[in-house]
Write a protein that holds these residues in place. Sequence first.
Motif, PDB file in Angstrom:
ATOM      1  N   VAL A 150      14.134 -49.426  36.449  1.00  0.00           N
ATOM      2  CA  VAL A 150      13.784 -50.438  37.445  1.00  0.00           C
ATOM      3  C   VAL A 150      15.058 -51.190  37.831  1.00  0.00           C
ATOM      4  CG1 VAL A 150      12.228 -52.359  37.968  1.00  0.00           C
ATOM      5  CG2 VAL A 150      11.544 -50.648  36.278  1.00  0.00           C
ATOM      6  N   ASN A 151      15.537 -50.943  39.040  1.00  0.00           N
ATOM      7  CA  ASN A 151      16.789 -51.561  39.502  1.00  0.00           C
ATOM      8  C   ASN A 151      16.546 -52.910  40.168  1.00  0.00           C
ATOM      9  OD1 ASN A 151      18.271 -49.218  38.743  1.00  0.00           O
ATOM     10  ND2 ASN A 151      17.492 -48.206  40.585  1.00  0.00           N
ATOM     11  N   ALA A 152      15.374 -53.039  40.808  1.00  0.00           N
ATOM     12  CA  ALA A 152      14.996 -54.283  41.493  1.00  0.00           C
ATOM     13  C   ALA A 152      13.484 -54.221  41.710  1.00  0.00           C
ATOM     14  CB  ALA A 152      15.713 -54.384  42.833  1.00  0.00           C
ATOM     15  N   TYR A 153      12.902 -55.304  42.221  1.00  0.00           N
ATOM     16  CA  TYR A 153      11.445 -55.314  42.448  1.00  0.00           C
ATOM     17  C   TYR A 153      11.015 -54.107  43.290  1.00  0.00           C
ATOM     18  CZ  TYR A 153      11.885 -60.192  41.070  1.00  0.00           C
ATOM     19  OH  TYR A 153      12.163 -61.340  40.389  1.00  0.00           O
ATOM     20  N   ASP A 154      11.847 -53.763  44.263  1.00  0.00           N
ATOM     21  CA  ASP A 154      11.464 -52.709  45.203  1.00  0.00           C
ATOM     22  C   ASP A 154      12.306 -51.449  45.044  1.00  0.00           C
ATOM     23  OD1 ASP A 154      13.823 -53.786  45.967  1.00  0.00           O
ATOM     24  OD2 ASP A 154      13.337 -53.965  48.101  1.00  0.00           O
ATOM     25  N   ASP A 155      12.962 -51.303  43.900  1.00  0.00           N
ATOM     26  CA  ASP A 155      13.824 -50.134  43.708  1.00  0.00           C
ATOM     27  C   ASP A 155      13.593 -49.572  42.304  1.00  0.00           C
ATOM     28  OD1 ASP A 155      15.818 -48.276  43.527  1.00  0.00           O
ATOM     29  OD2 ASP A 155      17.491 -49.683  43.715  1.00  0.00           O
TER      30      ASP A 155
END
Length: 339
Positions: A150-155
């Motif tokens: 999980v790199n970011a909320y949307d990535d």
Amino acid sequence: MSVTILGIESSCDDTSASVIRDGVMLSNVIAGQVVHEAYGGVVPELASRAHQQNIIPVVSEAIKRAGIDKSELSAVAFTRGPGLMGSLLVGTSFAKGLALSLGIPMIEVNHLQAHVLAHFIKETPEDEHSPSFPFLCLLVSGGNSQIIKVNAYDDMEVIGQTIDDAAGEAFDKCAKVMGLGYPGGPVVNRLANEGDPKAFAFSKPHIPGYDYSFSGLKTSFLYTLRDRLREDPDFIEKNKRDLCASLQATVIDILMNKLRKAVKDLRIKEVAVAGGVSANSGLRDAFLDHAERYGWKVYIPKFSFTTDNAAMVAITGYYKYMDKDFCPIDAAPFSRVVI
Ligand code: KG4
């Protein structure tokens, strides 16, 4: 101005609605469906009919418990998929009707992404227990077993997943042949706590990378039962605790082996677990043990956020709202997808 999101979850057999304001949960109402118990699994047609009956009372109750008026809602977030088509249609159609009547945007939510973002639900404004990016998330449910970066909320990147059965399916199917009812996971967990995890040895997969496989374990479990039942017709009754303990230990071992490999290769020690199987006490203990032994920083969800719930849909909707990531009114549900 505060942002108030209504989340709706109807992907399988739980109808749920939740209100989240500025990232803080105000309500989370879940109506389960007992109708499936008699069939040993979820019956899709019965699930969608139950959703139809539940959706209005559940949403009304979520708004009431949040202490708000529906005119205060900024947007409606709904699970678009993956899940059962008929069940998803009920939530999607309801979200459309409500969004249209209130003149507010709709936000589509991927059910799997929502399970991961459940770690960002705050129950009070002071709640600060969320993982930092990037983190690894082991997503284990009745239909999925994935390791997600999980790199970011949307990535989010799925770096490993099951090539056949999911971890929850391994519990459910083995429980079913032992006559333990459905869903089997919680029953196996309870009996496992009273059994010997080393009593039986079941086969473990040898596949490369971070992918999982649970069908070999299931087959080896079935063969053990078949061989031993020939000698003793009461074998299951006499040994169910040890069988459950050994099954659970093998599933956890398979899950943690690949996760350890991912942590080592990617050098990410922030590790979360999500999905229905994360309610398993043995798996939760394994996470705590790894935190102590390998210095992982682990994130284990509250029990109420492990299984399907709308708070995880609402929090995902909240982050998408901040990005103005809305969906068109003709959005149709989808049954299968990976994130
Ligand atoms: O995420 P979830 O509620 O539903 C979806 O698959 O979408 O996960 C349900 C799965 C079932 O396979 C159930 O047996 C399993 O989670 N489960 C457990 C436990 N509680 C639920 N498995 C093992 N131990 C548990 N305590």
